[in-house]
Design an enzyme around this catalytic site. Structure first.
Site, PDB file in Angstrom:
ATOM      1  N   HIS A   1       0.843  -1.209   0.000  1.00  0.00           N
ATOM      2  CA  HIS A   1       0.000   0.000   0.000  1.00  0.00           C
ATOM      3  C   HIS A   1       0.879   1.261   0.000  1.00  0.00           C
ATOM      4  O   HIS A   1       0.571   2.237  -0.687  1.00  0.00           O
ATOM      5  CB  HIS A   1      -0.889   0.042   1.241  1.00  0.00           C
ATOM      6  CG  HIS A   1      -1.863  -1.089   1.350  1.00  0.00           C
ATOM      7  ND1 HIS A   1      -1.730  -2.108   2.256  1.00  0.00           N
ATOM      8  CD2 HIS A   1      -2.997  -1.353   0.662  1.00  0.00           C
ATOM      9  CE1 HIS A   1      -2.743  -2.950   2.135  1.00  0.00           C
ATOM     10  NE2 HIS A   1      -3.521  -2.522   1.167  1.00  0.00           N
TER      11      HIS A   1
ATOM     12  N   GLN B   1     -18.226  -6.837  -0.371  1.00  0.00           N
ATOM     13  CA  GLN B   1     -17.348  -7.650  -1.225  1.00  0.00           C
ATOM     14  C   GLN B   1     -16.916  -8.952  -0.546  1.00  0.00           C
ATOM     15  O   GLN B   1     -16.114  -9.699  -1.095  1.00  0.00           O
ATOM     16  CB  GLN B   1     -16.152  -6.841  -1.713  1.00  0.00           C
ATOM     17  CG  GLN B   1     -15.121  -6.475  -0.654  1.00  0.00           C
ATOM     18  CD  GLN B   1     -14.070  -5.530  -1.207  1.00  0.00           C
ATOM     19  OE1 GLN B   1     -14.321  -4.358  -1.446  1.00  0.00           O
ATOM     20  NE2 GLN B   1     -12.857  -6.034  -1.411  1.00  0.00           N
TER      21      GLN B   1
ATOM     22  N   GLY C   1      -3.099  -2.031  -7.032  1.00  0.00           N
ATOM     23  CA  GLY C   1      -1.962  -2.949  -7.105  1.00  0.00           C
ATOM     24  C   GLY C   1      -2.243  -4.082  -8.081  1.00  0.00           C
ATOM     25  O   GLY C   1      -3.372  -4.565  -8.184  1.00  0.00           O
TER      26      GLY C   1
ATOM     27  N   MET D   1       3.146  -9.330  -0.832  1.00  0.00           N
ATOM     28  CA  MET D   1       2.641  -8.732   0.415  1.00  0.00           C
ATOM     29  C   MET D   1       1.124  -8.666   0.366  1.00  0.00           C
ATOM     30  O   MET D   1       0.540  -8.305  -0.667  1.00  0.00           O
ATOM     31  CB  MET D   1       3.221  -7.349   0.607  1.00  0.00           C
ATOM     32  CG  MET D   1       4.676  -7.425   0.965  1.00  0.00           C
ATOM     33  SD  MET D   1       5.248  -5.864   1.616  1.00  0.00           S
ATOM     34  CE  MET D   1       6.980  -6.264   1.780  1.00  0.00           C
TER      35      MET D   1
ATOM     36  N   ARG E   1      -3.609 -10.298   4.326  1.00  0.00           N
ATOM     37  CA  ARG E   1      -4.039 -11.616   4.829  1.00  0.00           C
ATOM     38  C   ARG E   1      -2.864 -12.519   5.196  1.00  0.00           C
ATOM     39  O   ARG E   1      -3.093 -13.601   5.742  1.00  0.00           O
ATOM     40  CB  ARG E   1      -4.931 -12.307   3.791  1.00  0.00           C
ATOM     41  CG  ARG E   1      -6.307 -11.655   3.652  1.00  0.00           C
ATOM     42  CD  ARG E   1      -7.212 -12.464   2.750  1.00  0.00           C
ATOM     43  NE  ARG E   1      -8.602 -12.073   2.870  1.00  0.00           N
ATOM     44  CZ  ARG E   1      -9.231 -11.222   2.048  1.00  0.00           C
ATOM     45  NH1 ARG E   1      -8.572 -10.645   1.052  1.00  0.00           N
ATOM     46  NH2 ARG E   1     -10.512 -10.937   2.225  1.00  0.00           N
TER      47      ARG E   1
HETATM   48  O1  PAF Z   1      -8.078  -4.087  -3.005  1.00  0.00           O
HETATM   49  C1  PAF Z   1      -8.734  -3.714  -1.995  1.00  0.00           C
HETATM   50  O2  PAF Z   1      -8.168  -3.476  -0.917  1.00  0.00           O
HETATM   51  C2  PAF Z   1     -10.241  -3.569  -2.095  1.00  0.00           C
HETATM   52  O3  PAF Z   1     -10.800  -4.547  -2.908  1.00  0.00           O
HETATM   53  C3  PAF Z   1     -10.686  -2.167  -2.534  1.00  0.00           C
HETATM   54  C4  PAF Z   1     -10.210  -1.844  -3.939  1.00  0.00           C
HETATM   55  C5  PAF Z   1     -10.140  -1.121  -1.564  1.00  0.00           C
HETATM   56  C6  PAF Z   1     -12.209  -2.077  -2.525  1.00  0.00           C
HETATM   57  O4  PAF Z   1     -12.716  -2.326  -1.257  1.00  0.00           O
END
Ligand code: PAF
Length: 292
Positions: free
Chosen positions: A29, A53, A147, A187, A190
């Site tokens: 990130h 999701q 990413g 990376m 999880r």
């Molecule tokens: O990749 C992620 O962390 C998630 O799927 C995202 C793009 C932030 C959407 O919740």
């Protein structure tokens, strides 16, 4: 850097560089945030563990939540704003309505045709499209960074933005490379679900991807027989390391569908279970003219 929870407090985000995340920020990130800061635009990092999701038996409740650490990572990587909305701010009509809306969202082909994440997590891509669309509506970014680690997600978002050119006319979706641990493991937030012994075995995934890349290194054209042998070898290598493979395939990098003779780039994509974790990874394994 400002921390904002209430969308009504968002000001001057039009034309920002958006880095959407679910928190538990790691170096992957941070690399997205640094790339966004390098654009010269104000960087808005969003942190929202999006319930729509996650499937009913997935890890929504145990997904790592590390807000204080995340704020430090975001600030040192160059974020101007960290937006941490509650569920009500993202889904004002409530979560049940949001789930119902996600179920009927028109989705781009990459969200339902490849039979990769879409087959393993049938409601996942709709939830991702829903939340990314909502964040883009709230923030009006000029650029959004994703990413390559979640490669199908990247293709889905690219197609979603292209599908609706009047909704976010100036938005560009920019991919950033996967960041890896020294042994090659991608990376991921999880990875904390792996115990020490599983963590060592997890490196079988990048090893299998690299072996595939080496196997295809000298090919000048797409050879279906060779691709299916390479896929079987990935599955064997992952099984030998004790991973429960969900898919280990080589696809056209652009469409994520089986590669035909017109493919110019191939990507190997893997999803596997290991202990309490589900790991995904991918790698570009062949480019037309690579030996030129
Ligand atoms: O990749 C992620 O962390 C998630 O799927 C995202 C793009 C932030 C959407 O919740």
């Amino acid at each position: 850097m400002r921390l904002i929870e209430d969308p009504n407090e968002l000001v001057d985000t039009v034309g920002c560089a958006l880095v959407p995340t679910m928190g538990a920020l790691h170096e992957g990130h941070a690399s997205l945030i640094r790339a966004a800061a390098g654009s010269g635009l104000g960087v808005v990092v969003t942190i929202f563990v999006n319930p729509t999701q996650f499937g009913p038996r997935e890890d929504f409740l145990k997904y790592p939540r590390t807000l204080n650490d995340d704020l430090a990572v975001a600030e040192s990587a160059g974020a101007r704003v960290v937006f941490v909305p509650g569920v009500d701010a993202i889904y004002p009509r409530g979560l049940a309505a949001a789930r119902a809306e996600a179920a009927v969202l028109p989705l781009p082909p990459a969200a339902h045709e490849p039979h990769l994440e879409d087959a393993c997590r049938p409601t996942h891509m709709a939830g991702v499209c829903q939340v990314v669309a909502r964040l883009c509506d709230l923030l009006s970014p000029a650029v959004a960074y994703f990413g390559e680690k979640d490669f199908q997600q990247l293709r889905v978002i690219e197609q979603m933005v292209a599908m609706d050119p009047t909704r976010w006319p100036a938005l560009r979706v920019l991919p950033c490379p996967t960041i890896r641990e020294p042994d090659g493991l991608a990376m991921s937030s999880r990875n904390v679900f792996l115990n020490a012994e599983e963590r060592l075995r997890a490196a079988a995934i990048p090893r299998a991807l690299l072996a595939t890349k080496e196997r295809l290194a000298h090919g000048e054209s797409v050879n279906i027989g060779l691709l299916s042998e390479a896929e079987s070898e990935m599955r064997v290598a992952l099984a030998e390391a004790g991973l429960g493979t969900q898919y280990a395939v080589i696809r056209n990098s652009h469409t994520l569908m089986s590669a035909g003779s017109d493919a110019t780039e191939l990507r190997a994509l893997v999803a596997a279970r290991l202990g309490g974790a589900r790991l995904i990874d991918n790698m570009e394994v062949w480019t037309r003219g690579q030996g030129d």
